[in-house]
Motif scaffolding. Structure first.
Motif: not given
Lengths: 279, 122
Positions: A35-42, A118-121, A133-135, A143-147
Motif C-alpha cells: 500500500a505504500e507504493e502499489p504498482n500492479c496497476h501499471l 488511506g483507502e482501498v480501491e 490499497g493506498r496509504l 496494516v489497517r489498509i492491508v486488513r
C-alpha cells in the motif's frame, strides 16, 4: 485460497510473479498489498469501481474530565500518550489504534476520533477482481489498509494472489498470516538470501507453508537452493536471468503477455501450491 | 535545581551520551550539591517512543533542564510541554557539561536537533 507473494528483499520480482500468476489461473483475484507504493496497476490497467476509506483512531482527551492518573499512558505499549504536569500529549503516529486507552480511563475522558490513513480501491482488470490499497504519504503503518484489502476478497471467488510489500514488517506479517501459502520470490544474491531467510522465519513462525521462486536465476543460484534444502522448503520455480524480461517489465507488460510460454509454468506452479495446501 | 544529563556511565566523569531517548544512563544531578542519582535507562530497547518515555522519566524525577547531545521531535515536544529547558550539542564529560551550564555558557535549544528515530539502530 489466499496466496501471499512476499520476498524480504525488494525488487526481486514479487509483482512480476504475482501479476503473471493471477493472469494464468482462472478466476483469480489480484490484491496489491504494497500500500505504500502499489504498482500492479501499471501492468493490469484496472478500472476502479469503488473506493473504501480506511481510518485509524486518534485518542482525544477531554482535559476537563482528566485527573492525570496516567493509566492511559501506562497502558499504551507504543508510547503514543504521555502525561506530564497536567498535560496529556498524544502522538498519533505512534498509535496502533487498539482503543485500550479509551477503556482503561477511569473517568471516561478519552474518546476515539478517526483520521483517514488511506483507502482501498476495488475494480476489475482483464476479467479479474482487482483490489489495491493506498496509504497516505507520511502515514507510518499500512496494516489497517492491508486488513481492509484482505477483507474485501470475495470468499466465493477464485484464488486470491496477494502481492505483499517488501521487508518483514507488520503489514507483511499480516499478509502472510492471513494466507494459506506464502510464495517467496528471491534472487541469487547475498542480499536476496539474507532477506529471504527473514521472510522464511516469518512464514515459519506464523505456521504458513512456503515455497520459493528464484528469479534472475544464473550461475550463483546455489546459495538459495542450499538454504532451501537446509530448511526443507521447496524451490517451485526458477526464472532465468534474461534482459528481455526486464525490458517487458519496463514497458508495463506482464511476463506472460511478453512470453506466453511462461503461462503453463505458472499454472503448474499454482497446481503445486494447491496440492501442498490441500495435503 | 535538578537537571538531567544523558550519560554513558553512572558518575560525573562519564562521557555525555549523544542520544536522549536511548541514552545508556540518565544522571539526575543537583547543580548546587553535585549530588547524583544515576538511572539505568529502561527505554534503550523500546520499540518506539523511547524519547517520550525518557522525557516522562526525567520530568517525574523533578529535572528542570536536560543536557544531552541530540533531542528528537517527540522528546522535544514532551519536555517542552513540561516546561523543561533543553540543551543539545553537548559532549565531553558530564561534569564539564554541568559546569558550562552553571557558568551561563549554554543556550537552550528552540527545537529538536535531529529527526525522529535518530538514536535507534534499526
Amino acid at each position: 485460497m489466499k496466496i501471499a507473494v512476499a520476498s524480504g528483499k525488494g525488487g526481486t520480482g514479487k509483482t512480476t510473479v504475482a501479476v503473471s500468476l493471477a493472469l494464468s489461473v482462472p478466476d483469480a483475484q489480484l490484491v496489491d498489498a504494497d500500500a505504500e507504493e502499489p504498482n500492479c496497476h501499471l501492468f493490469l490497467r484496472p478500472s476502479i469501481q469503488r473506493t473504501i476509506p480506511v481510518y485509524m483512531m486518534v485518542p482525544h482527551v477531554d482535559l476537563t474530565k482528566c485527573d492525570f492518573c496516567r493509566k492511559c499512558a501506562d497502558f499504551c505499549a507504543f508510547n503514543a500518550l504521555a502525561v506530564v504536569k497536567e498535560q496529556v500529549l498524544v502522538f498519533p503516529e505512534l498509535c496502533h489504534g487498539c482503543t485500550g486507552c479509551v477503556y482503561v480511563c477511569p473517568r471516561e475522558a478519552i474518546v476515539a476520533r478517526q483520521r483517514q490513513i488511506g483507502e482501498v480501491e476495488i475494480g476489475a482488470a482483464r476479467g479479474m477482481v482487482f483490489i489495491q490499497g493506498r496509504l497516505k504519504p507520511t502515514e507510518p503503518s499500512a496494516v489497517r489498509i492491508v486488513r481492509e484489502e484482505i477483507a474485501q476478497i470475495d470468499p466465493k471467488g477464485g484464488p486470491a494472489i496477494i502481492d505483499a510489500s517488501p521487508g518483514t514488517a507488520c503489514a507483511v506479517q499480516d499478509t502472510i498470516g492471513q494466507s494459506q501459502f506464502c510464495l517467496l520470490v528471491t534472487e541469487p544474491t547475498p542480499f536476496g538470501l539474507h532477506d529471504l531467510k527473514m521472510a522464511m522465519d516469518v512464514a515459519q513462525e506464523l505456521g504458513v507453508p512456503s515455497g520459493v521462486v528464484i528469479n534472475r536465476n544464473g550461475a550463483r543460484d546455489s546459495i538459495i537452493e542450499d538454504e532451501c534444502r537446509k530448511r526443507n522448503i521447496p524451490v517451485l520455480l526458477k526464472i532465468p536471468f534474461d534482459r528481455r524480461v526486464a525490458e517487458a517489465y519496463s514497458r508495463g507488460q506482464p511476463l506472460v503477455d511478453a512470453f506466453p510460454e511462461w503461462r503453463e509454468s505458472l499454472r503448474s506452479l499454482y497446481r503445486e501450491i494447491e496440492r501442498r495446501v490441500m495435503t | 535545581m535538578k537537571i538531567a544529563v544523558t550519560s554513558t556511565g553512572s558518575d560525573l566523569d562519564a562521557q555525555i551520551d549523544p542520544r536522549f531517548g536511548r541514552a545508556q544512563y540518565l544522571l539526575i544531578i543537583d547543580v548546587e550539591s553535585y549530588e547524583v542519582e544515576a538511572i539505568e535507562n529502561p527505554n534503550i530497547a523500546a520499540g518506539g517512543g523511547a524519547g517520550i518515555q525518557t522525557s516522562q522519566l526525567v520530568v517525574d524525577r523533578g529535572a528542570e533542564a536536560v543536557l544531552t547531545g541530540n533531542c528528537g521531535p517527540n522528546a522535544f515536544r514532551t519536555l517542552a510541554a513540561a516546561g523543561l529547558k533543553i540543551y543539545t550539542g553537548l559532549n565531553g564529560s558530564v561534569r564539564e557539561a554541568v559546569e558550562s551550564l552553571k557558568s551561563g555558557e549554554l543556550t537552550p535549544t528552540e527545537g529538536p536537533s535531529v529527526p525522529g528515530h535518530f538514536g535507534s539502530s534499526g
